[in-house]
Motif scaffolding. Sequence first.
Motif, PDB file in Angstrom:
ATOM      1  N   THR A   1     -92.152 -37.707   4.399  1.00 47.12           N
ATOM      2  CA  THR A   1     -92.794 -37.685   5.705  1.00 47.12           C
ATOM      3  C   THR A   1     -92.294 -38.882   6.496  1.00 47.12           C
ATOM      4  O   THR A   1     -92.639 -40.006   6.177  1.00 47.12           O
ATOM      5  N   MET A   2     -91.493 -38.630   7.468  1.00 48.26           N
ATOM      6  CA  MET A   2     -90.947 -39.636   8.368  1.00 48.26           C
ATOM      7  C   MET A   2     -90.297 -40.804   7.633  1.00 48.26           C
ATOM      8  O   MET A   2     -90.913 -41.464   6.831  1.00 48.26           O
ATOM      9  N   GLY A   3     -89.070 -41.022   7.921  1.00 47.51           N
ATOM     10  CA  GLY A   3     -88.339 -42.115   7.305  1.00 47.51           C
ATOM     11  C   GLY A   3     -86.874 -41.770   7.210  1.00 47.51           C
ATOM     12  O   GLY A   3     -86.374 -40.890   7.908  1.00 47.51           O
ATOM     13  N   ARG A   4     -86.168 -42.450   6.340  1.00 50.57           N
ATOM     14  CA  ARG A   4     -84.733 -42.243   6.223  1.00 50.57           C
ATOM     15  C   ARG A   4     -84.367 -40.856   5.704  1.00 50.57           C
ATOM     16  O   ARG A   4     -83.328 -40.334   6.043  1.00 50.57           O
ATOM     17  N   GLY A   5     -85.185 -40.278   4.877  1.00 51.85           N
ATOM     18  CA  GLY A   5     -84.852 -38.983   4.299  1.00 51.85           C
ATOM     19  C   GLY A   5     -85.242 -37.799   5.163  1.00 51.85           C
ATOM     20  O   GLY A   5     -84.834 -36.676   4.894  1.00 51.85           O
ATOM     21  N   ASP A   6     -86.025 -38.032   6.193  1.00 49.74           N
ATOM     22  CA  ASP A   6     -86.514 -36.943   7.035  1.00 49.74           C
ATOM     23  C   ASP A   6     -85.488 -36.656   8.127  1.00 49.74           C
ATOM     24  O   ASP A   6     -85.278 -37.472   9.018  1.00 49.74           O
ATOM     25  N   ILE A   7     -84.854 -35.485   8.072  1.00 51.22           N
ATOM     26  CA  ILE A   7     -83.782 -35.187   9.024  1.00 51.22           C
ATOM     27  C   ILE A   7     -84.299 -34.833  10.407  1.00 51.22           C
ATOM     28  O   ILE A   7     -83.520 -34.636  11.322  1.00 51.22           O
ATOM     29  N   ARG A   8     -85.601 -34.765  10.586  1.00 54.05           N
ATOM     30  CA  ARG A   8     -86.165 -34.451  11.902  1.00 54.05           C
ATOM     31  C   ARG A   8     -86.403 -35.700  12.748  1.00 54.05           C
ATOM     32  O   ARG A   8     -86.741 -35.591  13.919  1.00 54.05           O
TER      33      ARG A   8
ATOM     34  N   LYS B   1     -81.664 -38.955  10.985  1.00 54.68           N
ATOM     35  CA  LYS B   1     -80.381 -38.492  11.498  1.00 54.68           C
ATOM     36  C   LYS B   1     -79.323 -39.581  11.343  1.00 54.68           C
ATOM     37  O   LYS B   1     -78.186 -39.302  10.988  1.00 54.68           O
ATOM     38  N   ILE B   2     -79.704 -40.822  11.634  1.00 59.15           N
ATOM     39  CA  ILE B   2     -78.768 -41.933  11.478  1.00 59.15           C
ATOM     40  C   ILE B   2     -78.378 -42.070  10.017  1.00 59.15           C
ATOM     41  O   ILE B   2     -77.207 -42.259   9.687  1.00 59.15           O
ATOM     42  N   SER B   3     -79.335 -41.958   9.130  1.00 60.14           N
ATOM     43  CA  SER B   3     -79.084 -42.087   7.696  1.00 60.14           C
ATOM     44  C   SER B   3     -78.142 -41.009   7.185  1.00 60.14           C
ATOM     45  O   SER B   3     -77.251 -41.283   6.386  1.00 60.14           O
ATOM     46  N   SER B   4     -78.329 -39.759   7.649  1.00 65.71           N
ATOM     47  CA  SER B   4     -77.486 -38.667   7.171  1.00 65.71           C
ATOM     48  C   SER B   4     -76.203 -38.526   7.984  1.00 65.71           C
ATOM     49  O   SER B   4     -75.299 -37.803   7.591  1.00 65.71           O
ATOM     50  N   GLY B   5     -76.119 -39.215   9.137  1.00 64.71           N
ATOM     51  CA  GLY B   5     -74.905 -39.198   9.948  1.00 64.71           C
ATOM     52  C   GLY B   5     -74.732 -37.927  10.754  1.00 64.71           C
ATOM     53  O   GLY B   5     -73.609 -37.500  10.996  1.00 64.71           O
ATOM     54  N   THR B   6     -75.833 -37.314  11.173  1.00 67.72           N
ATOM     55  CA  THR B   6     -75.746 -36.088  11.954  1.00 67.72           C
ATOM     56  C   THR B   6     -76.389 -36.298  13.319  1.00 67.72           C
ATOM     57  O   THR B   6     -77.045 -37.300  13.566  1.00 67.72           O
ATOM     58  N   TYR B   7     -76.181 -35.331  14.196  1.00 64.28           N
ATOM     59  CA  TYR B   7     -76.762 -35.370  15.538  1.00 64.28           C
ATOM     60  C   TYR B   7     -77.626 -34.140  15.737  1.00 64.28           C
ATOM     61  O   TYR B   7     -77.473 -33.149  15.043  1.00 64.28           O
ATOM     62  N   GLY B   8     -78.543 -34.208  16.707  1.00 60.17           N
ATOM     63  CA  GLY B   8     -79.422 -33.087  16.982  1.00 60.17           C
ATOM     64  C   GLY B   8     -80.327 -33.407  18.147  1.00 60.17           C
ATOM     65  O   GLY B   8     -80.034 -34.265  18.969  1.00 60.17           O
ATOM     66  N   VAL B   9     -81.473 -32.742  18.208  1.00 62.68           N
ATOM     67  CA  VAL B   9     -82.410 -32.928  19.312  1.00 62.68           C
ATOM     68  C   VAL B   9     -82.975 -34.341  19.296  1.00 62.68           C
ATOM     69  O   VAL B   9     -83.060 -35.005  20.334  1.00 62.68           O
ATOM     70  N   SER B  10     -83.348 -34.832  18.124  1.00 60.40           N
ATOM     71  CA  SER B  10     -83.960 -36.154  18.048  1.00 60.40           C
ATOM     72  C   SER B  10     -82.937 -37.276  18.143  1.00 60.40           C
ATOM     73  O   SER B  10     -83.291 -38.419  18.382  1.00 60.40           O
TER      74      SER B  10
END
Length: 67
Positions: free
Chosen positions: A22-29, A34-43
């Motif tokens: 729930t919310m943190g580095r592992g939460d891709i939402r 997103k920064i942790s996983s290196g992806t982009y999106g709405v957030s």
Amino acid sequence: MKLFHGFLYFCALFIFSKKQITMGRGDIRTKRGKISSGTYGVSRPAKAKKATAPKAEDKAAGKKAKA
């Protein structure tokens, strides 16, 4: 009866093996996730690419063609 206990054991493994993040580095939402996983999106939208100026050679060729 053993079959039933085996089924319950399997269900318990399946349910408890999933990480609940729930919310943190592992939460891709979230932005941090997103920064942790290196992806982009709405957030975390990607930066817009800037328009680059034409090279000096292209400018010179454009002037000659107009003259």
